[in-house]
Design a protein around this motif. Structure first.
Motif, mmCIF file in Angstrom:
data_model
loop_
_atom_site.group_PDB
_atom_site.id
_atom_site.type_symbol
_atom_site.label_atom_id
_atom_site.label_comp_id
_atom_site.label_asym_id
_atom_site.label_seq_id
_atom_site.Cartn_x
_atom_site.Cartn_y
_atom_site.Cartn_z
ATOM 1 N N UNK A 15 0.801 -1.072 -0.159
ATOM 2 C CA UNK A 15 0.021 0.059 -0.094
ATOM 3 C C UNK A 15 1.027 1.139 -0.075
ATOM 4 N N UNK A 16 2.117 1.248 0.835
ATOM 5 C CA UNK A 16 2.979 2.348 0.950
ATOM 6 C C UNK A 16 3.434 2.602 -0.551
ATOM 7 N N UNK A 17 3.765 1.612 -1.147
ATOM 8 C CA UNK A 17 4.400 1.828 -2.780
ATOM 9 C C UNK A 17 3.100 2.491 -3.620
ATOM 10 N N UNK A 18 2.022 1.877 -3.462
ATOM 11 C CA UNK A 18 0.997 2.646 -4.145
ATOM 12 C C UNK A 18 0.773 3.931 -3.960
ATOM 13 N N UNK A 19 1.218 4.274 -2.412
ATOM 14 C CA UNK A 19 0.843 5.850 -2.108
ATOM 15 C C UNK A 19 2.140 6.501 -2.482
ATOM 16 N N UNK A 20 3.108 6.190 -2.260
ATOM 17 C CA UNK A 20 4.456 6.979 -2.424
ATOM 18 C C UNK A 20 5.138 6.869 -3.737
ATOM 19 N N UNK A 49 -8.706 3.318 7.126
ATOM 20 C CA UNK A 49 -8.198 4.619 6.793
ATOM 21 C C UNK A 49 -8.818 5.055 5.587
ATOM 22 N N UNK A 50 -8.942 6.291 5.629
ATOM 23 C CA UNK A 50 -9.760 6.772 4.434
ATOM 24 C C UNK A 50 -8.903 6.635 2.973
ATOM 25 N N UNK A 51 -9.605 6.437 1.818
ATOM 26 C CA UNK A 51 -8.806 6.006 0.613
ATOM 27 C C UNK A 51 -9.356 7.215 -0.357
ATOM 28 N N UNK A 52 -8.561 7.264 -1.317
ATOM 29 C CA UNK A 52 -8.734 8.107 -2.486
ATOM 30 C C UNK A 52 -9.921 7.502 -3.414
ATOM 31 N N UNK A 62 -1.336 8.137 5.473
ATOM 32 C CA UNK A 62 -0.234 7.018 5.757
ATOM 33 C C UNK A 62 0.695 7.404 6.736
ATOM 34 N N UNK A 63 1.367 8.687 6.511
ATOM 35 C CA UNK A 63 2.185 9.397 7.536
ATOM 36 C C UNK A 63 1.676 9.118 8.897
ATOM 37 N N UNK A 64 0.581 9.727 8.976
ATOM 38 C CA UNK A 64 -0.194 9.842 10.426
ATOM 39 C C UNK A 64 -0.245 8.390 10.870
ATOM 40 N N UNK A 65 -0.760 7.579 10.111
ATOM 41 C CA UNK A 65 -0.795 5.932 10.654
ATOM 42 C C UNK A 65 0.464 5.442 11.195
ATOM 43 N N UNK A 66 1.446 5.627 10.182
ATOM 44 C CA UNK A 66 2.745 5.020 10.656
ATOM 45 C C UNK A 66 3.269 5.741 11.896
ATOM 46 N N UNK A 67 3.005 7.100 12.065
ATOM 47 C CA UNK A 67 3.493 7.643 13.548
ATOM 48 C C UNK A 67 2.770 7.265 14.693
#
Ligand SMILES: OC[C@H]1O[C@H](O[C@H]2O[C@H](CO)[C@@H](O)[C@H](O)[C@H]2O)[C@H](O)[C@@H](O)[C@@H]1O
Length: 510
Positions: A15-20, A49-52, A62-67
């Motif tokens: 998912x992170x790859x799809x986002x970043x 998590x909300x998605x596009x 994603x950043x907030x979730x990781x933190x």
């Protein structure tokens, strides 16, 4: 993976790859993240998590979730100064006199402090939140993205520590690797749960040997000894063992790399999925994933050395190669164990391993030495590849090998099987030196004999060709009527019966 934390982290990685996006993306970072909470809490928050509209998670989300749910990768190891580090050890590199070189060597020596870590207590208390493994002694890591202990790296780290006179740290490294053998039966590629499916070039006995030569610490050897025996069994047992016959007909036992894994490597799952995307079937992909993980086991991940076509990674054939270096490492392991056995007073084990080392040395000479090139070369188990490809080809049918896969109505095409072709393939497989190929050969011959017999009982004749999709059915097609008699069919049946026999209790009917 059946490990729920790894499965979740691999999903997060994708998912992170799809986002970043792929630029500067390091998949390993995600499988190294330590959880702050229980896995179930992170999983349910992730699901919410909300998605596009296209389904991707937005970067700030994603950043907030990781933190919120993870600590930083590598934070489950704490910096710790090695107990035996001194800025300039007594007797350090006496022959390095040039002041610039000496001062640089001292700087390199001081890097041990930067690379030294201790696994945090939290990892021992809540292992289910970490892919990091709780090693008992302080560790030296390779550095940068490699935040954990690696097996074969440790050998050269130990060599350096011995130069730096850091004997306790060196012994601690061995102690950590021993703890992996005691838990998993082998030293893992690296000290992460996702590395448990494979090892790396086996150099533990060499570490023990070199440390003993410097310290004369017999207690240290005594402690390592039983674990080294376990490690030896791991390398010479079924997964890694290959029996091979040399040109004189002598059988030798050698080893290859083979990971116990046929899925994407968790630390590189997005890359492996991408590389496999051009393969069409599930079994081709599984085989490719095994070859990738086995390449990682070799330490040479990746190299044209393991590929049949050096420009195509999907032709990796790691498990079909018997490597010179692996067998040399195991030869050394056998010699080391023989020495250690003597030191601990176990003479019969010492003799046993000396004998094993002599056998391996003979095998290395016989199988790897190329006298015209004056080199030891890896040995390609081509037959295994050929066998695999034959088995996947669709040519092996119910009662023999079909001439082709095209049903054209021509006689040298599907579904006809011809005696000379059965014989060439069966003899080729039977004499290839591979046990597996020999048993496939016998199986094909038996089916062929049965269909010849059945057709003979039904028609009273031997036929020039047979339909290999159905027992007892002669072949057809072509520009003339099927013929009987029949020279080569008779010859091949007799040759097969001579080669394989037919015991009393074996059924001849299909
Ligand atoms: O120096 C540590 C190791 O680094 C490389 O391999 C490691 O990274 C790979 C990808 O993240 C991983 O799949 C592999 O299993 C790791 O060992 C290097 O190729 C190794 O030789 C080296 O030990």
């Amino acid at each position: 993976s059946s490990d729920p934390l790894i499965s979740f982290l691999v999903r997060l990685q994708s998912e992170a790859l799809a986002t970043l996006g792929p630029k500067n993306f390091d998949p390993k970072l995600y499988v190294d993240l330590p959880l702050k909470t229980d896995l179930s809490a992170a999983e349910s928050a992730f699901a919410r998590l909300p998605r596009s509209p296209e389904g991707a998670i937005l970067a700030p989300v994603l950043g907030m979730f990781l933190d919120e749910y993870f600590d930083e990768a590598g934070s489950d190891l704490a910096y710790v100064e090695p107990v035996d580090f001194v800025p300039e050890p007594e007797g350090f590199l006496p022959n390095v006199e040039n002041p610039r070189v000496r001062s640089w060597a001292l700087e390199v020596h001081s890097l041990w402090k930067d690379l030294s870590r201790r696994v945090a207590d939290e990892v021992r208390e809540r292992p289910e939140r970490h892919t990091l493994l709780p090693l008992p002694s302080p560790v030296i890591v390779p550095g940068s993205r490699f935040r954990e202990v690696y097996y074969w790296d440790s050998y050269w780290i130990v060599r350096g520590l011995l130069v730096s006179k850091m004997y306790d740290t060196a012994k601690g490294i061995v102690n950590n690797l021993i703890s992996l053998i005691e838990t998993y039966g082998h030293v893992l590629n690296g000290a992460r749960t996702y590395y448990s499916n494979r090892s790396q070039p086996p150099l533990l006995s060499s570490m023990v040997y070199d440390i003993y030569m410097r310290t004369q610490d017999l207690e240290f050897v005594k402690k390592a000894f039983p674990s080294l025996l376990k490690e030896h069994s791991f390398w010479v047992s079924d997964v890694h063992k290959v029996t091979i016959r040399d040109v004189q007909g002598h059988e030798h036992s050698l080893c290859r790399y083979q990971a116990m894994w046929n899925k994407p490597r968790p630390e590189s799952a997005t890359i492996d999925e991408q590389s496999a995307s051009k393969l069409s079937t599930a079994s081709q992909k599984e085989n490719f994933f095994r070859q990738l993980a086995s390449g990682a086991e070799s330490g040479w991940d990746f190299s044209s050395r393991w590929m049949s076509n050096s420009s195509d990674l999907t032709t990796l054939a790691t498990t079909s190669i018997i490597p010179v270096d692996l067998n040399t490492f195991i030869y050394k392991m056998e010699l080391d164990i023989s020495v250690f056995a003597k030191l601990v007073g176990d003479n019969s084990t010492s003799e046993k391993f000396l004998k094993a080392s002599k056998e391996r040395r003979a095998a290395i000479r016989s199988i790897f030495w190329n006298s015209s090139m004056k080199q030891w070369l890896d040995y390609w188990l081509i037959t295994e590849e050929v066998l695999e490809s034959l088995q996947r080809s669709g040519l092996i049918q119910e009662v023999g090998i079909t001439t082709s896969l095209s049903n054209t109505g021509q006689q040298w095409d599907f579904p006809n099987g011809w005696a000379p072709l059965q014989h060439l393939i069966v003899e080729g497989l039977a004499y290839s030196g591979s046990k597996e190929a020999k048993s496939v050969a016998e199986d094909i011959a038996i089916r062929w004999i049965r269909t010849n017999y059945a057709a003979y009982r039904i028609t009273g004749a031997m036929h020039e060709k047979y339909d290999v999709t159905e027992c007892g059915k002669p072949g057809g097609g072509g520009e003339y009527k099927p013929q009987t008699g029949f020279g080569w069919s008779n010859g091949v049946v007799l040759a097969f019966l001579e080669a394989f026999g037919w015991p009393h209790d074996k059924e001849i009917d299909c």
